[in-house]
Design a protein around this motif. Structure first.
Motif, PDB file in Angstrom:
ATOM      1  N   LEU A 166       0.823  -1.212   0.000  1.00 28.02           N
ATOM      2  CA  LEU A 166       0.000   0.000   0.000  1.00 28.02           C
ATOM      3  C   LEU A 166       0.857   1.261   0.000  1.00 28.02           C
ATOM      4  O   LEU A 166       1.827   1.370   0.754  1.00 28.02           O
ATOM      5  N   GLY A 167       0.465   2.218  -0.840  1.00 28.14           N
ATOM      6  CA  GLY A 167       1.115   3.526  -0.854  1.00 28.14           C
ATOM      7  C   GLY A 167       0.298   4.478  -1.706  1.00 28.14           C
ATOM      8  O   GLY A 167       0.068   4.203  -2.886  1.00 28.14           O
ATOM      9  N   ALA A 209       5.788   2.575  -3.041  1.00 24.66           N
ATOM     10  CA  ALA A 209       5.054   1.309  -3.048  1.00 24.66           C
ATOM     11  C   ALA A 209       5.195   0.616  -4.395  1.00 24.66           C
ATOM     12  O   ALA A 209       5.396  -0.606  -4.465  1.00 24.66           O
ATOM     13  N   CYS A 251       3.099  -1.120   4.097  1.00 25.89           N
ATOM     14  CA  CYS A 251       2.637   0.209   3.709  1.00 25.89           C
ATOM     15  C   CYS A 251       3.794   1.193   3.695  1.00 25.89           C
ATOM     16  O   CYS A 251       4.650   1.170   4.582  1.00 25.89           O
ATOM     17  N   VAL A 268      -5.109   6.644   4.030  1.00 27.41           N
ATOM     18  CA  VAL A 268      -4.106   5.633   4.386  1.00 27.41           C
ATOM     19  C   VAL A 268      -4.297   5.199   5.834  1.00 27.41           C
ATOM     20  O   VAL A 268      -4.244   4.007   6.149  1.00 27.41           O
ATOM     21  N   LEU A 323      -5.209   1.366   6.956  1.00 26.78           N
ATOM     22  CA  LEU A 323      -4.416   0.551   7.870  1.00 26.78           C
ATOM     23  C   LEU A 323      -5.261   0.077   9.048  1.00 26.78           C
ATOM     24  O   LEU A 323      -5.125  -1.071   9.493  1.00 26.78           O
ATOM     25  N   VAL A 338       0.331  -5.304  10.012  1.00 25.63           N
ATOM     26  CA  VAL A 338       0.731  -4.153   9.223  1.00 25.63           C
ATOM     27  C   VAL A 338       2.191  -3.780   9.498  1.00 25.63           C
ATOM     28  O   VAL A 338       2.568  -3.491  10.638  1.00 25.63           O
ATOM     29  N   THR A 373       4.951  -0.984   8.378  1.00 29.46           N
ATOM     30  CA  THR A 373       4.921   0.345   7.772  1.00 29.46           C
ATOM     31  C   THR A 373       6.306   0.972   7.711  1.00 29.46           C
ATOM     32  O   THR A 373       7.056   0.940   8.686  1.00 29.46           O
ATOM     33  N   SER A 409      -0.089   0.542  13.071  1.00 27.63           N
ATOM     34  CA  SER A 409       0.968  -0.314  12.533  1.00 27.63           C
ATOM     35  C   SER A 409       1.439  -1.270  13.613  1.00 27.63           C
ATOM     36  O   SER A 409       1.635  -0.876  14.762  1.00 27.63           O
TER      37      SER A 409
END
Length: 283
Positions: free
Chosen positions: A137-138, A146, A187, A197, A201, A211, A213, A226
């Motif tokens: 994810l980005g 990402a 992420c 975002v 998350l 997650v 990050t 995160s």
């Protein structure tokens, strides 16, 4: 993320832990970590200028940490982290473009110091290698990070799913990855941090994903959502932020992930063979 225990930056992060900081206060904290070697020698006005906030915000920040004011915070820093201020010899001789490059060099140096403890990166690599599929994810400023990570990860990981577009389908794509067996999501989160975002998350964790990050700071808004956050600072000396350290950290995560994929080398060799057969590259 755990840094070398005795580093000035690590001691500062320990000071901030357990405090609920406002976005402005997180900005001050981030600035202090970046200038960990000489922050104890800065006045409140100097720190405010470096962080891009008002001087009263620095005072309120010190009070939020439990001190009577900024002078008390600075005295504390001098007691727990005695150091000589860093020399800025020749700084004025550099133009704004050179200063931006030197700032990035400092970001990379800080990243190198942080990686003296490889534990978090190795843990992240294991999590990403084990996830089938692996969502990446980005959004907005972080979309290129990402996309680059996903491009290379797909050469060694059997199922990489890039999530670089927001909108109402983002949650659907997270759901699809989870149903397909995903156990983790990586992420890339860079300023300015899109609200979408943070929400994505939070949703990913509610869905059962772990997650991982990469963010510009341990105090970024995504930190609360995160399971494992590894910081890499961005450069702020130009009109638009520069992200050399986050990009390099992404490559480090790829290296660690490869260690957790027994067939990674075979996949790379197979790609090279097919690329040669197709005449894909001009070398």
């Amino acid at each position: 993320m755990t840094e070398t225990t005795n580093s000035p930056a690590a001691r500062l992060q320990q000071l901030f832990e357990g405090h609920r900081l406002t976005p402005t206060q997180r900005r001050i904290a981030h600035c202090m970590v970046r200038r960990a070697a000489d922050v104890a020698f800065l006045s409140s006005v100097e720190l405010a200028e470096l962080a891009g906030v008002s001087q009263p915000s620095v005072t309120r920040f010190a009070v939020a940490l439990g001190f009577d004011g900024y002078p008390a915070l600075r005295r504390h820093l001098r007691e727990v982290a005695p150091a000589e201020p860093t020399a800025d010899s020749g700084k004025d001789a550099f133009n704004e473009y050179q200063q931006a490059v030197h700032a990035e060099i400092e970001n990379l140096r800080h990243l190198a110091e942080m990686l003296a403890d490889p534990g978090p990166v190795e843990q992240a690599g294991r999590l990403l290698a084990a996830s089938r599929p692996l969502p990446v994810l980005g959004l907005r400023a972080a979309s290129s990070q990402a996309r680059g990570f996903a491009y290379f990860a797909a050469k060694v990981h059997p199922d990489v799913r890039l999530l670089d577009e927001g909108g109402t389908m983002l949650a659907d794509r997270i759901d699809a990855a989870r149903r397909a067996g995903a156990s983790a999501l990586v992420c890339f989160a860079l300023p300015r941090h899109p609200k979408e975002v943070v929400e994505a998350l939070a949703y990913a964790r509610e869905s059962g994903l772990t997650v991982v990050t990469v963010a510009d700071s341990a105090f970024a808004p995504v930190a609360a959502h995160s399971d494992l956050l590894i910081p890499a600072a961005v450069g702020t000396g130009l009109a638009f932020d520069t992200a050399c350290a986050p990009m390099l950290l992404g490559r480090v995560l790829l290296e660690s992930m490869c260690d957790g994929l027994p067939d990674a080398q075979a996949r790379l060799e197979e790609f090279d063979a097919r690329a040669a057969e197709r005449g894909l590259f001009v070398e």
